[in-house]
Design a protein around this motif. Structure first.
Motif, PDB file in Angstrom:
ATOM      1  N   LEU A 106       0.833  -1.201   0.000  1.00 52.31           N
ATOM      2  CA  LEU A 106       0.000   0.000   0.000  1.00 52.31           C
ATOM      3  C   LEU A 106       0.869   1.252   0.000  1.00 52.31           C
ATOM      4  O   LEU A 106       0.417   2.341  -0.279  1.00 52.31           O
ATOM      5  N   ALA A 109      -1.439  -3.619  -7.729  1.00 49.90           N
ATOM      6  CA  ALA A 109      -2.854  -3.879  -7.451  1.00 49.90           C
ATOM      7  C   ALA A 109      -3.163  -5.359  -7.685  1.00 49.90           C
ATOM      8  O   ALA A 109      -3.886  -5.988  -6.916  1.00 49.90           O
ATOM      9  N   ARG A 164      -1.725  -7.371  -4.767  1.00 51.89           N
ATOM     10  CA  ARG A 164      -2.560  -7.172  -3.575  1.00 51.89           C
ATOM     11  C   ARG A 164      -3.801  -8.046  -3.649  1.00 51.89           C
ATOM     12  O   ARG A 164      -4.214  -8.673  -2.682  1.00 51.89           O
ATOM     13  N   ASN A 165      -4.375  -8.073  -4.841  1.00 54.32           N
ATOM     14  CA  ASN A 165      -5.611  -8.832  -5.037  1.00 54.32           C
ATOM     15  C   ASN A 165      -5.405 -10.336  -4.940  1.00 54.32           C
ATOM     16  O   ASN A 165      -6.229 -11.062  -4.417  1.00 54.32           O
ATOM     17  N   PHE A 205      -5.964  -8.210   3.756  1.00 55.01           N
ATOM     18  CA  PHE A 205      -5.775  -7.145   4.743  1.00 55.01           C
ATOM     19  C   PHE A 205      -6.836  -7.167   5.827  1.00 55.01           C
ATOM     20  O   PHE A 205      -8.018  -7.386   5.559  1.00 55.01           O
ATOM     21  N   HIS A 263     -12.771  -1.127   7.993  1.00 55.14           N
ATOM     22  CA  HIS A 263     -12.867  -0.666   6.607  1.00 55.14           C
ATOM     23  C   HIS A 263     -13.766  -1.547   5.756  1.00 55.14           C
ATOM     24  O   HIS A 263     -13.374  -2.022   4.692  1.00 55.14           O
ATOM     25  N   ILE A 276     -17.285  -1.738   3.473  1.00 59.44           N
ATOM     26  CA  ILE A 276     -18.066  -0.772   2.698  1.00 59.44           C
ATOM     27  C   ILE A 276     -19.463  -0.693   3.308  1.00 59.44           C
ATOM     28  O   ILE A 276     -20.151  -1.697   3.437  1.00 59.44           O
ATOM     29  N   TYR A 322     -12.521  -7.830  -8.593  1.00 60.56           N
ATOM     30  CA  TYR A 322     -11.394  -7.333  -9.382  1.00 60.56           C
ATOM     31  C   TYR A 322     -10.546  -8.465  -9.944  1.00 60.56           C
ATOM     32  O   TYR A 322      -9.352  -8.311 -10.168  1.00 60.56           O
ATOM     33  N   LYS A 342     -13.169   6.866   1.009  1.00 69.36           N
ATOM     34  CA  LYS A 342     -12.839   5.684   1.801  1.00 69.36           C
ATOM     35  C   LYS A 342     -13.166   4.422   1.013  1.00 69.36           C
ATOM     36  O   LYS A 342     -12.371   3.476   0.987  1.00 69.36           O
ATOM     37  N   GLU A 343     -14.340   4.465   0.357  1.00 66.65           N
ATOM     38  CA  GLU A 343     -14.734   3.302  -0.451  1.00 66.65           C
ATOM     39  C   GLU A 343     -13.695   3.053  -1.549  1.00 66.65           C
ATOM     40  O   GLU A 343     -13.286   1.910  -1.792  1.00 66.65           O
ATOM     41  N   ILE A 401     -10.654   1.486   0.029  1.00 68.35           N
ATOM     42  CA  ILE A 401     -10.850   0.066   0.344  1.00 68.35           C
ATOM     43  C   ILE A 401     -10.734  -0.762  -0.924  1.00 68.35           C
ATOM     44  O   ILE A 401     -10.015  -1.766  -0.983  1.00 68.35           O
ATOM     45  N   ARG A 402     -11.437  -0.294  -1.972  1.00 64.08           N
ATOM     46  CA  ARG A 402     -11.418  -1.052  -3.226  1.00 64.08           C
ATOM     47  C   ARG A 402      -9.994  -1.181  -3.767  1.00 64.08           C
ATOM     48  O   ARG A 402      -9.596  -2.234  -4.264  1.00 64.08           O
ATOM     49  N   LYS A 403      -9.219  -0.089  -3.652  1.00 65.19           N
ATOM     50  CA  LYS A 403      -7.843  -0.154  -4.146  1.00 65.19           C
ATOM     51  C   LYS A 403      -7.003  -1.110  -3.309  1.00 65.19           C
ATOM     52  O   LYS A 403      -6.202  -1.877  -3.834  1.00 65.19           O
ATOM     53  N   ALA A 404      -7.210  -1.076  -1.992  1.00 70.06           N
ATOM     54  CA  ALA A 404      -6.459  -1.982  -1.123  1.00 70.06           C
ATOM     55  C   ALA A 404      -6.786  -3.433  -1.461  1.00 70.06           C
ATOM     56  O   ALA A 404      -5.935  -4.317  -1.370  1.00 70.06           O
ATOM     57  N   LEU A 405      -8.027  -3.675  -1.872  1.00 66.90           N
ATOM     58  CA  LEU A 405      -8.447  -5.036  -2.198  1.00 66.90           C
ATOM     59  C   LEU A 405      -8.009  -5.459  -3.591  1.00 66.90           C
ATOM     60  O   LEU A 405      -8.275  -6.577  -4.006  1.00 66.90           O
ATOM     61  N   GLY A 406      -7.381  -4.532  -4.333  1.00 61.09           N
ATOM     62  CA  GLY A 406      -6.844  -4.918  -5.628  1.00 61.09           C
ATOM     63  C   GLY A 406      -7.473  -4.252  -6.831  1.00 61.09           C
ATOM     64  O   GLY A 406      -7.194  -4.628  -7.964  1.00 61.09           O
ATOM     65  N   ALA A 407      -8.341  -3.227  -6.616  1.00 57.26           N
ATOM     66  CA  ALA A 407      -8.917  -2.513  -7.759  1.00 57.26           C
ATOM     67  C   ALA A 407      -7.831  -1.670  -8.409  1.00 57.26           C
ATOM     68  O   ALA A 407      -7.046  -1.031  -7.718  1.00 57.26           O
ATOM     69  N   PRO A 460      -3.938   4.560  -1.665  1.00 57.47           N
ATOM     70  CA  PRO A 460      -5.014   3.997  -0.839  1.00 57.47           C
ATOM     71  C   PRO A 460      -4.831   4.251   0.653  1.00 57.47           C
ATOM     72  O   PRO A 460      -5.817   4.418   1.364  1.00 57.47           O
ATOM     73  N   LEU A 477      -7.652   5.694   3.030  1.00 57.53           N
ATOM     74  CA  LEU A 477      -8.161   4.933   4.174  1.00 57.53           C
ATOM     75  C   LEU A 477      -8.073   5.743   5.457  1.00 57.53           C
ATOM     76  O   LEU A 477      -8.941   5.683   6.314  1.00 57.53           O
TER      77      LEU A 477
END
Lengths: 226, 402
Positions: free
Chosen positions: A58, A82, A85-86, A91, A97, A99, A114, B307-308, B311-317, B394, B398
């Motif tokens: 990150l 990215a 990470r995916n 995390f 965090h 949604i 993704y 924030k959304e 989060i999406r970027k942290a998850l790999g977006a 991200p 966050l």
């Protein structure tokens, strides 16, 4: 098979605010093997969260080399980061965090959105099973606001696990939880580790850290040896 | 299905925000459509009015006349224009039809129905010159005009009010207490270029009008049409010279004015042009208001959802995933708003245009361009903040989320 999942060499991180620069990490060296459960401890401002963010891709280090799962990642593009990470990382954050508008089940499935493969019925079943296993079988349609802190963190754990990551990263996972929920969460961590998942956790709470197999203490941007 | 829920569920999370952004677009599109319809409709209405006063028609009006807003205004009563002037003008080469005109108010009566209308004293060429169609009966005969016969042709409204659905031909009506025999009825004409309602009039021979009805020795104007439009200014010149000589006046103290259709047209088109410029400016204003509204709400929305995004970027977006998500959201909002806006605009036009007696017109070109513009504005307004947000790290996103 690569045995060492994480190899950090001379990692530094310097923050620049105007003319004043502040070195948070001062040449960190760390190796984490597959199947480890490592706790990184330190006071606030010691650099432990920055280190975890770098390990989690990150944040980028100012200098040094980082080999994740046999791949040098410090020079990869944002897109490639990215992707990693995916695929390889999961995390868990102190503030969960999640949604807010999505249900527990939808939050868990979010990382799969993704992936090229998309979300299949099987994935949905898997997500439901994960939530069941974490004791949320009857809360899959609940929104985060309708869940307690401990429940929210368990949804976040399920979300981190859905993508079958190689490495689970947790930043103060029990920081916002009461002692009962904290114990529940950390026990889940230990179970997961016993199943073979590698975990790196940042915490300042020794009660939590003692569940880990190995503890490293960071102070003023570097590890101190016990 | 689940995939789309995960992508765009956030859109419906805050309903008020969604509704506000859609309303912004609706206002923009609806007002644009309405304004454009109005503008185009006004133009067509003017053109229709001018049609009843063809480009080959010319008027010689007694006295000093000014054209104001397409209306010929006589500043004072002048008595120097005589029927004999019309006779002399008939000799000019190139004139197709010519008619002396004396007009005045009159009380018209049939049995118990009475009304006040305009009495136009004309000759047998007048309705051919003005291209007024007859629905019933016939035109005046030359002998009736020269022979002082008390015959009348009724305007459409006058016929309706006096006779209803009964046949008026051959009936005797009273005009200022004098008996006239009805020989014809004009078709619906409407308001002409001089802003007078041509359905609210009675035509009688000018000879009778000046002698028996109004007892004067002058006429108010002479209408004439030319055979060849290209000769119109040449003929205007000839008339000017001839009448100045007969009236013994110079250009300075002239006691008559010549008005061509062109003059009226000029003033009319000028008014129309001012109107369409106004319409364009108001339209642009509407568009700006709509676009600004959407920009503000979209920026707000993206800020709220940083924030959304984090989060999406942290998850790999990837950045393009985030961009695509917000692009689709903007398209959805602007399309929905645009569609509702078009419906409301059309509904508004259907209600308001007939209310003002305007023809129903939907100019397709401007509607399409304005709708497209609004949609493009809306999309840019939505995507730009998202583009900026997708670039941010991200971890920063966050942290802001707390």
């Amino acid at each position: 098979m690569v045995k060492k999942l994480v190899i950090l060499k001379d990692i530094t991180k310097t923050y620049q605010t105007g003319k004043v620069s502040y070195q948070v990490l001062k040449g960190i060296n760390l190796e984490v093997e597959k199947g480890e459960f490592l706790a990184i401890m330190g006071a606030s401002g010691s650099g432990k969260t920055t280190l975890l963010n770098i390990i989690g891709l990150l944040d980028k280090p100012t200098s040094g080399s980082y080999i994740l799962d046999g791949e040098e990642v410090s020079k990869l593009s944002k897109q490639e980061l990215a992707y990693i990470r995916n695929r390889k990382l999961g995390f868990i954050f102190q503030a969960f965090h999640l949604i807010p508008w999505a249900t527990a089940l939808e939050n868990v499935l979010m990382p799969l959105l993704y992936r090229k493969e998309g979300i299949s019925k099987k994935d949905e079943e898997r997500a439901k099973k994960l939530l069941e296993r974490l004791g949320l079988g009857d809360r899959i349609k609940a929104k985060p606001a309708e869940l307690s802190g401990g429940q929210q963190q368990r949804v976040a754990i399920a979300r981190a696990l859905i993508g079958k990551p190689k490495l689970l990263l947790a930043d103060e996972p029990t920081g916002n939880l009461d002692s009962k929920s904290s114990e529940e969460v950390i026990k889940i961590f230990r179970e997961l580790n016993q199943e073979g998942i590698t975990i790196i956790m940042v915490t300042h709470d020794p009660e939590i850290a003692k569940y880990a197999k190995r503890i490293k203490i960071i102070k003023d941007g570097n590890f101190i040896e016990k | 299905m689940l995939k789309y829920k995960l992508l765009w569920g956030g859109l419906f999370h805050k309903k008020l925000r969604l509704i506000l952004s859609i309303i912004g677009i609706i206002i923009g599109v609806a007002s644009l459509l309405l304004m454009n319809s109005f503008g185009e409709s006004a133009k067509i209405k003017t053109l229709k009015e001018i049609e009843t006063f063809g480009p080959e028609v010319m008027m010689v009006v007694a006295g000093n006349v000014k054209v104001r807003a397409g209306r010929a205004i006589q500043t004072e009563i002048t008595t120097t224009l005589k029927p004999s002037d019309a006779k002399v003008l008939m000799e000019i080469n190139g004139i197709k039809y010519i008619s002396p005109v004396f007009n005045g108010d009159g009380i018209v009566r049939y049995l118990r129905n009475t009304l006040i209308t305009i009495i136009n004293g004309v000759n047998e060429e007048y309705i051919k010159l003005r291209k007024f169609p007859l629905v019933e009966g016939r035109n005046f005969l030359k002998e009736e005009v020269l022979g002082y016969k008390k015959v009348a042709i009724l305007g459409y409204k006058v016929k309706k009010e006096l006779f209803g659905n009964k046949d008026p031909i051959g009936k005797i009506i009273l005009i200022n207490k004098l008996p006239f025999r009805v020989i014809g009825v004009l078709d619906k004409i409407g308001i002409d270029a001089s802003n007078t309602d041509q359905d609210d009039q009675v035509l009688i021979p000018y000879t009778v009008a000046i002698s028996a009805v109004y007892n004067v020795d002058y006429i108010r104007s002479i209408y004439l049409s030319v055979k060849d439009i290209s000769e119109i200014s040449k003929i205007e010149d000839q008339i000017n010279k001839l009448l100045m000589k007969r009236h013994k006046v110079s250009e300075k103290n002239k006691d008559f004015t010549i008005i061509k259709a062109e003059d009226i047209l000029k003033v009319k088109t000028q008014t129309t042009r001012i109107f369409s410029v106004l319409v364009k400016n108001v339209s642009i204003l509407c568009l700006l208001v709509g676009a600004l509204g959407v920009t503000a709400i979209m920026t707000l929305s993206v800020n709220e959802r940083k924030k959304e995004i984090g989060i999406r970027k942290a998850l790999g977006a990837k950045e393009k995933d985030i961009l695509f998500q917000f692009l689709a959201e903007s398209i959805f909002i602007t399309m929905l708003g645009g569609l509702i806006g078009i419906l409301i605009g059309i509904l508004g036009a259907l209600i308001f245009l007939p209310l003002f007696n305007y023809p129903l017109i939907f100019p397709l070109g401007p509607i399409i361009t304005s709708t497209l513009l609004t949609i493009i504005f809306g999309i840019i307004a939505g995507v730009y903040p998202a583009f900026k947000a997708s670039k941010v790290d991200p971890i920063i996103l966050l942290k802001q989320g707390f």
